[in-house]
Design an enzyme around this catalytic site. Structure first.
Site, PDB file in Angstrom:
ATOM      1  N   ARG A   1       0.846  -1.193   0.000  1.00 25.71           N
ATOM      2  CA  ARG A   1       0.000   0.000   0.000  1.00 25.71           C
ATOM      3  C   ARG A   1       0.878   1.239   0.000  1.00 25.71           C
ATOM      4  O   ARG A   1       1.858   1.322   0.731  1.00 25.71           O
ATOM      5  CB  ARG A   1      -0.868  -0.044   1.261  1.00 25.71           C
ATOM      6  CG  ARG A   1      -1.729   1.167   1.454  1.00 25.71           C
ATOM      7  CD  ARG A   1      -2.943   0.835   2.280  1.00 25.71           C
ATOM      8  NE  ARG A   1      -2.660   0.741   3.704  1.00 25.71           N
ATOM      9  CZ  ARG A   1      -3.593   0.444   4.619  1.00 25.71           C
ATOM     10  NH1 ARG A   1      -4.845   0.212   4.246  1.00 25.71           N
ATOM     11  NH2 ARG A   1      -3.272   0.365   5.889  1.00 25.71           N
TER      12      ARG A   1
ATOM     13  N   ASP B   1      -9.640   4.986  13.642  1.00 28.08           N
ATOM     14  CA  ASP B   1      -8.343   4.482  13.179  1.00 28.08           C
ATOM     15  C   ASP B   1      -8.340   4.325  11.665  1.00 28.08           C
ATOM     16  O   ASP B   1      -7.295   4.054  11.076  1.00 28.08           O
ATOM     17  CB  ASP B   1      -8.012   3.143  13.849  1.00 28.08           C
ATOM     18  CG  ASP B   1      -9.137   2.129  13.711  1.00 28.08           C
ATOM     19  OD1 ASP B   1     -10.260   2.441  14.142  1.00 28.08           O
ATOM     20  OD2 ASP B   1      -8.903   1.051  13.158  1.00 28.08           O
TER      21      ASP B   1
HETATM   22  P1  AMP Z   1      -9.252  -2.826  10.354  1.00 26.46           P
HETATM   23  O1  AMP Z   1     -10.613  -3.316  10.734  1.00 26.46           O
HETATM   24  O2  AMP Z   1      -8.695  -3.470   9.115  1.00 26.46           O
HETATM   25  O3  AMP Z   1      -9.147  -1.351  10.317  1.00 26.46           O
HETATM   26  O4  AMP Z   1      -8.277  -3.341  11.499  1.00 26.46           O
HETATM   27  C1  AMP Z   1      -8.435  -2.978  12.839  1.00 26.46           C
HETATM   28  C2  AMP Z   1      -7.268  -3.456  13.644  1.00 26.46           C
HETATM   29  O5  AMP Z   1      -7.179  -4.870  13.656  1.00 26.46           O
HETATM   30  C3  AMP Z   1      -5.913  -2.955  13.183  1.00 26.46           C
HETATM   31  O6  AMP Z   1      -5.161  -2.678  14.331  1.00 26.46           O
HETATM   32  C4  AMP Z   1      -5.353  -4.143  12.431  1.00 26.46           C
HETATM   33  O7  AMP Z   1      -3.954  -4.134  12.402  1.00 26.46           O
HETATM   34  C5  AMP Z   1      -5.886  -5.295  13.260  1.00 26.46           C
HETATM   35  N1  AMP Z   1      -5.991  -6.547  12.513  1.00 26.46           N
HETATM   36  C6  AMP Z   1      -6.880  -6.851  11.548  1.00 26.46           C
HETATM   37  N2  AMP Z   1      -6.677  -8.109  11.092  1.00 26.46           N
HETATM   38  C7  AMP Z   1      -5.620  -8.612  11.759  1.00 26.46           C
HETATM   39  C8  AMP Z   1      -4.917  -9.863  11.734  1.00 26.46           C
HETATM   40  N3  AMP Z   1      -5.265 -10.848  10.914  1.00 26.46           N
HETATM   41  N4  AMP Z   1      -3.877 -10.011  12.582  1.00 26.46           N
HETATM   42  C9  AMP Z   1      -3.515  -9.026  13.417  1.00 26.46           C
HETATM   43  N5  AMP Z   1      -4.128  -7.837  13.482  1.00 26.46           N
HETATM   44  C10 AMP Z   1      -5.173  -7.620  12.673  1.00 26.46           C
HETATM   45 MG    MG Z   2      -7.814  -0.064   9.895  1.00 26.93          MG
END
Ligand code: AMP
Ligand code: MG
Length: 511
Positions: free
Chosen positions: A171, A271
């Site tokens: 990205r 976030d």
């Molecule tokens: P998102 O919903 O993609 O914005 O992610 C929210 C949070 O969850 C962020 O801190 C991501 O880094 C973490 N996260 C999402 N999927 C994973 C995963 N498979 N392993 C570790 N962290 C994750």
């Molecule tokens: Mg995120």
């Protein structure tokens, strides 16, 4: 690859990141590589040959100049505060483009970090392809967004509800500084204990040993963000307030642009909102077919918090979290700081409405303002809602001289008394503007895309890629969305709304 990496983020205080390397994968294989973007970045095309490119962009081979970090941040997810951080992403560095601008280069799905909580640090191929397709389509639509350089299959499986092929996305972003990064800094400044339990062998990044003056980390982060994204404000009087205003302006503009094209972000947690004003984190996002302000696609958004028409309200709410974090910087006196914050944040609805109306005026071909424009816009939208009209196609069908002159030639859905009355008002309004109808046509064709990445087409392309290793539908989507206002290609199949059995009602984060 000719990366010109700098590492300014890694010079921030240690609480803001953890140094951690991507974890190599079994068998990296390039799935999609964005050569046009690579070119823009000034990367060496020779070095983008396989298999080296896949090795590098999966994190298997460390670029000599990279110094990978995972960024720490917090955020409000569906209204609840949480400590987050890059749980499955590594920032390789900030690459300097030939023209001088810097962009973050981040791998996503590249392995666990101290912020992984219970996650595996990995990503599935489908969601990474989805982010690639939609972010590039957003770019084609002219909307600020992070970009996608590549998707590399890992040759490993990830386990969600089922075993799925894994992938790493690269990205490219103006930066990954989020509203949640400020919430994190403010929470540390306030003495909140946000200790993340680091895996063995990784230093706990969040132990702050120094005593803190009010807002120290927040100020450091704000100064850094100002330098990076708002350098023109560095010498402004009351610069943190000016900074907040500028962030609000960009968010107002961004959400108005989303609404212009019918985009539903789906997970506007703090976030997932950048300080640069770019769209970020394409999880359960989707484009609306039939116009309905209550449209929600995300499977996890049961209350409709992030519904299409709620997006400005949520941006406002998120910005309130940002200004709260900035309070100690606004004034040493808490009451005075609150008064400034209050005064600033309440301007958002006006800022947004101005941006939204400008976008909607352009959709109707209007280049000047009249007091009744809001009613003209809203009456059309209400008619569309009642008729279940397709958002994209309705505006696009109106975008011709023929449609202005001859409402009778428009399709069957337009043949009702209510629409005829609206059309007459619109026509008279166009006649009154400088340049009249002729000026309206190019304006409308630049504001109303002929094609949007409709969900059923996106899902079809992802299915072909994930189930059958067939990337043709994805490539074709990318080609069509290179120029969505005038594809120059036969894109009629992408203009069709879904048949009832093709409709996609729910999208999934797939994290
Ligand atoms: P998102 O919903 O993609 O914005 O992610 C929210 C949070 O969850 C962020 O801190 C991501 O880094 C973490 N996260 C999402 N999927 C994973 C995963 N498979 N392993 C570790 N962290 C994750
Ligand atoms: Mg995120």
């Amino acid at each position: 690859m000719h990366w010109n990496f700098e590492h300014s983020y890694a010079r921030l205080p240690g609480q803001f990141f953890a140094r951690v390397d991507p974890v190599p994968v079994a068998a990296p294989q390039m799935v999609l590589l964005n050569r046009a973007l690579a070119d823009e970045l000034g990367l060496d095309p020779d070095r983008l040959r396989e298999p080296e490119a896949a090795w590098m962009l999966s994190g298997n081979q460390r670029e000599p100049a990279s110094q990978p970090i995972a960024q720490a941040y917090a955020g409000h997810q569906f209204g609840h505060f949480a400590m987050l951080g890059d749980g499955r992403a590594h920032l390789l560095g900030e690459h300097r483009l030939p023209e001088g601008r810097h962009v973050d280069v981040q791998l996503k799905g590249s392995g666990p970090t101290p912020f992984s909580r219970r996650g595996d640090g990995r990503a599935a191929l489908g969601p990474m392809l989805r982010e690639y397709l939609i972010s590039e389509a957003m770019h084609g639509l002219g909307i600020p967004t992070t970009r996608s350089l590549a998707v590399v299959a890992t040759g490993e499986r990830v386990f969600r509800e089922q075993a799925l092929p894994g992938a790493v996305l690269s990205r490219i972003a103006a930066s990954h500084i989020r509203v949640g990064t400020f919430e994190y800094a403010a929470a540390l400044d306030a003495g909140l204990d946000l200790v993340v339990h680091a895996p063995e062998g990784v230093d706990d990044p969040l132990v702050d040993t120094e005593a803190q003056d009010a807002g120290r980390l927040t100020r450091t982060l704000a100064d850094y963000t100002l330098r990076r994204h708002y350098p023109e404000l560095a010498a402004a009087p009351d610069r943190y307030l000016a900074f907040f205003h500028a962030v609000m302006e960009r968010q107002a503009a961004l959400v108005a642009q989303w609404m212009r094209v019918g985009f539903v972000h789906g997970v506007m947690n703090t976030d997932n909102m950048t300080l640069s004003g770019e769209t970020i984190d394409y999880g359960p996002c989707a484009f609306m077919d039939q116009y309905d302000p209550a449209t929600v696609f995300s499977s996890i958004d049961r209350q409709g918090r992030y519904a299409f028409a709620n997006q400005a309200r949520i941006a406002h709410w998120n910005l309130a979290r940002l200004v709260e974090a900035l309070l100690p910087l606004l004034d040493p006196d808490r009451e005075a700081a609150l008064a400034k914050a209050q005064e600033a944040i309440q301007r958002f609805p006006t800022l947004f409405t101005a941006r939204w109306q400008a976008a909607m005026r352009a959709k109707l071909g209007l280049g000047n303002e009249e007091p009744d424009d809001a009613a003209l816009i809203n009456d059309l939208l209400q008619w569309m809602h009642r008729r279940g009209a397709d958002y994209t196609n309705t505006f696009r069908e109106l975008s011709s001289r023929h449609a202005m002159d001859n409402p009778a030639a428009l399709g069957a859905p337009f043949q009702d008394a209510e629409f005829s009355a609206w059309h007459r008002r619109w026509r008279e309004r166009l006649d009154r503007q400088p340049g009249g109808l002729d000026a309206a046509v190019p304006r409308m064709r630049a504001a109303n895309p002929a094609v949007i990445p409709r969900n059923h087409r996106v899902e079809e392309a992802l299915d072909a890629a994930v189930q059958h290793g067939d990337l043709d539908p994805a490539m074709r989507l990318l080609e069509v969305f290179g120029n969505p206002y005038d594809t120059g290609l036969d894109a009629s199949e992408y203009r069709q709304p879904p048949a009832p059995e093709q409709r996609v009602y729910q999208t999934f984060c797939g994290t």
